[in-house]
Write a protein that holds these residues in place. Structure first.
Motif, short mmCIF file in Angstrom:
data_model
loop_
_atom_site.label_atom_id
_atom_site.label_comp_id
_atom_site.label_asym_id
_atom_site.label_seq_id
_atom_site.Cartn_x
_atom_site.Cartn_y
_atom_site.Cartn_z
N ILE A 1 -18.81 -17.33 -19.47
CA ILE A 1 -20.05 -17.46 -19.99
C ILE A 1 -19.55 -17.83 -21.28
O ILE A 1 -18.83 -17.11 -22.15
N LEU A 2 -19.95 -18.90 -21.74
CA LEU A 2 -19.52 -19.56 -22.98
C LEU A 2 -20.86 -19.82 -23.97
O LEU A 2 -21.78 -20.10 -23.40
N ALA A 3 -20.79 -19.80 -25.34
CA ALA A 3 -21.78 -20.06 -26.24
C ALA A 3 -21.24 -20.20 -27.58
O ALA A 3 -20.43 -19.44 -27.96
N LEU A 4 -22.02 -20.96 -28.22
CA LEU A 4 -21.49 -21.17 -29.72
C LEU A 4 -22.28 -20.19 -30.40
O LEU A 4 -23.41 -19.99 -30.45
N VAL A 5 -21.55 -19.62 -31.32
CA VAL A 5 -21.93 -18.50 -32.18
C VAL A 5 -23.13 -18.78 -32.92
O VAL A 5 -24.15 -17.89 -32.98
N LYS A 6 -23.21 -19.81 -33.39
CA LYS A 6 -24.36 -20.35 -34.48
C LYS A 6 -25.60 -20.52 -33.52
O LYS A 6 -26.55 -20.25 -33.99
N ASN A 7 -25.49 -21.14 -32.28
CA ASN A 7 -26.39 -20.98 -31.54
C ASN A 7 -27.42 -19.76 -31.22
O ASN A 7 -28.37 -19.68 -31.10
N ILE A 8 -26.40 -18.91 -30.74
CA ILE A 8 -26.72 -17.35 -30.41
C ILE A 8 -27.67 -16.86 -31.85
O ILE A 8 -28.44 -16.37 -31.91
N LEU A 9 -26.90 -16.92 -32.92
CA LEU A 9 -27.40 -16.52 -34.37
C LEU A 9 -28.91 -17.17 -34.58
O LEU A 9 -29.70 -16.38 -34.75
N ILE A 10 -28.82 -18.45 -34.36
CA ILE A 10 -30.07 -19.07 -34.64
C ILE A 10 -31.31 -18.75 -33.61
O ILE A 10 -32.51 -18.58 -33.92
N ASN A 11 -30.90 -18.61 -32.28
CA ASN A 11 -31.73 -18.24 -31.35
C ASN A 11 -32.30 -16.76 -31.83
O ASN A 11 -33.63 -16.58 -31.83
N GLN A 12 -31.45 -15.90 -32.37
CA GLN A 12 -32.04 -14.38 -32.72
C GLN A 12 -32.82 -14.52 -33.99
O GLN A 12 -33.79 -13.97 -34.08
N ILE A 13 -32.43 -15.43 -35.04
CA ILE A 13 -33.40 -15.42 -35.95
C ILE A 13 -34.56 -16.17 -35.74
O ILE A 13 -35.67 -15.47 -36.39
N LYS A 14 -34.72 -16.98 -34.82
CA LYS A 14 -36.05 -17.55 -34.59
C LYS A 14 -36.86 -16.42 -33.91
O LYS A 14 -38.05 -16.34 -34.07
#
Length: 474
Positions: free
Chosen positions: A422-435
């Protein structure tokens, strides 16, 4: 919520209560006169300077129909006609305090997630994102206002303009930013109906913004190469012509199989392909030959190509081999697609790091193509990933170990028959959490920005919380 938001932006620049006709001012309450903001009920009225002047937080909270305002506070405002319709005073020299930087984005085809990603890459997350008919307006609210004084010859305005320009320029690298609008003029009025993102703890420090802006200005400019194009030898027509030819012999006195294998290997080496990938492809090629090389000879030739002694396949060698074994009538234009320069491999001591960097870039692009902020995770079989990246299993394992030292890609391995990666860009995870206002986003952002968000004062600030920022005139 909205009153807190307005107060967060205004930062004590207006009186708390209306001077007359207040519905909430306590009896015998008094306060000093402060500044003014300008408000307008439509864009058309704004363009004709037909608006009204607001001098209190109470009056701002009562507004239901205004569309535009000046989030930065002016010393005074006045009407220039008897009917009190035409307003005057919203010019730079009349600024009392700068509370926020606003970036206008002229693109309604993007989402707030894309704006957040661009801001994240820049290093400063916005306080507010508002949807407008033509795109978005992004508020970077300061933790403390910048008070404007004549004694410094309004130098603070010029410094703030440079910061504002840099914010626009940096976001303009990925977004369509309006660079012509007034830095501290009239912008959209925040309302529940147009706010798509708001986080009161995301405030900017002016000193930090100045340092960031200066570093950006001093950073070396990227120069573009003209009339010269970098490309890989494996992408050239000749490579596939030789790779798919099976009628190649190894007669004495001729440039035959060994030379072809070496040339193909050098092309793969120069193009950044791993030795394992090269050996795999050339083993298949070798088996198709009527008189193949022995496995040991094949491996020795590939090892020679990857020894670091050579930079890439020779153009003269390529031409000779193709006209000898493919077609004698082949021309240079049939073999080479461009007159650009070859991207040869770096010296051996730099090569390993270079390959890892290229694999990381390829992996980032793969994840980026198949995920987004709302769905940041990509589940994929390990073998499929090996094939898509064109690297060996051992190289992928080493790549995953290296990724643990970076803060770009999150990797989770799932064992078992139906396992994978399972792969993910860290910044995408963070922006998802911020939203979604996840608590862990705050901690991750603090680590990224290197600040403690809890130390930044926000909504309920008193007069003593605001200190004048002075700039030397020397």
């Amino acid at each position: 919520m909205m009153n807190d938001l307005y107060n967060l932006i205004l930062k004590g620049g207006l009186r708390k209560y209306k001077f007359t006709n207040s519905k909430i001012k306590p009896i015998d309450y008094s306060e000093d006169m402060k500044g003014s903001v300008f408000a307008f009920r439509s864009k058309e009225l704004m363009q004709d300077s037909k608006g009204f002047i607001i001098t209190s937080e109470e009056a701002v909270s009562e507004q239901k129909e205004i569309t535009h305002w000046t989030p930065n506070v002016y010393r005074y405002g006045k009407y220039v006609d008897d009917k009190k319709i035409i307003v005057k005073g919203h010019e730079e020299r009349n600024l009392r305090q700068i509370n926020t930087f606003v970036v206008d984005i002229d693109d309604n085809t993007i989402t707030e997630s894309e704006i957040l990603l661009s801001c994240y890459d820049m290093g400063f997350l916005p306080t507010i994102i508002m949807k407008t008919p033509g795109g978005y307006q992004v508020y970077f609210v300061l933790d403390k206002p910048i008070f404007i004084t004549a004694k410094s010859n309004f130098k603070a305005i010029e410094v703030a303009k440079k910061v504002s320009n840099q914010l626009r320029k940096s976001l303009g690298e990925t977004l369509r930013v309006d660079t012509k609008c007034n830095h501290f003029g009239i912008f959209r009025f925040p309302q529940k109906s147009n706010i798509v993102f708001f986080e009161k703890s995301y405030l900017c420090n002016f000193a930090t913004l100045i340092n960031w802006s200066m570093k950006k200005e001093d950073s070396p400019k990227k120069t573009k190469m003209k009339l010269v194009k970098s490309f890989k030898q494996v992408d050239e027509p000749w490579f596939n012509l030789l790779l798919n030819e099976s009628d190649i012999k190894g007669e004495k006195g001729t440039m035959g199989r060994n030379n072809v294998v070496l040339t193909l290997s050098l092309a793969m080496y120069a193009s950044g392909r791993s030795k394992e990938n090269c050996l795999y492809n050339l083993t298949e090629f070798n088996y198709r030959l009527e008189n193949p090389l022995s496995d040991n000879e094949l491996e020795r030739t590939v090892n020679s190509a990857y020894s670091g002694k050579y930079k890439g396949a020779s153009k003269a060698f390529i031409t000779t081999l193709c006209t000898e074994w493919v077609n004698r009538d082949l021309k240079s234009s049939d073999l080479f697609s461009t007159t650009g320069w070859y991207k040869f491999a770096k010296p051996r001591e730099e090569r390993a790091r270079s390959h890892y960097e290229e694999w990381i870039e390829d992996l980032e692009q793969l994840i980026n193509d198949k995920t987004n902020v709302n769905q940041p995770f990509l589940r994929i079989k390990r073998q499929e990933l090996i094939y898509m990246l064109g690297i060996a299993n051992s190289s992928l394992t080493a790549l995953f170990k290296r990724l643990k030292t970076t803060n770009k890609i999150n990797v989770q391995t799932i064992r078992g028959r139906n396992g994978g990666v399972i792969l993910a860009l860290v910044k995408n995870i963070l922006i998802n959490q911020i939203k979604n206002h996840h608590k862990q986003a705050k901690k991750a952002l603090q680590e990224y920005l290197g600040i403690n968000l809890d130390t930044l004062k926000n909504v309920k600030q008193s007069k003593n919380d605001y200190q004048e920022i002075t700039l030397d005139t020397g």
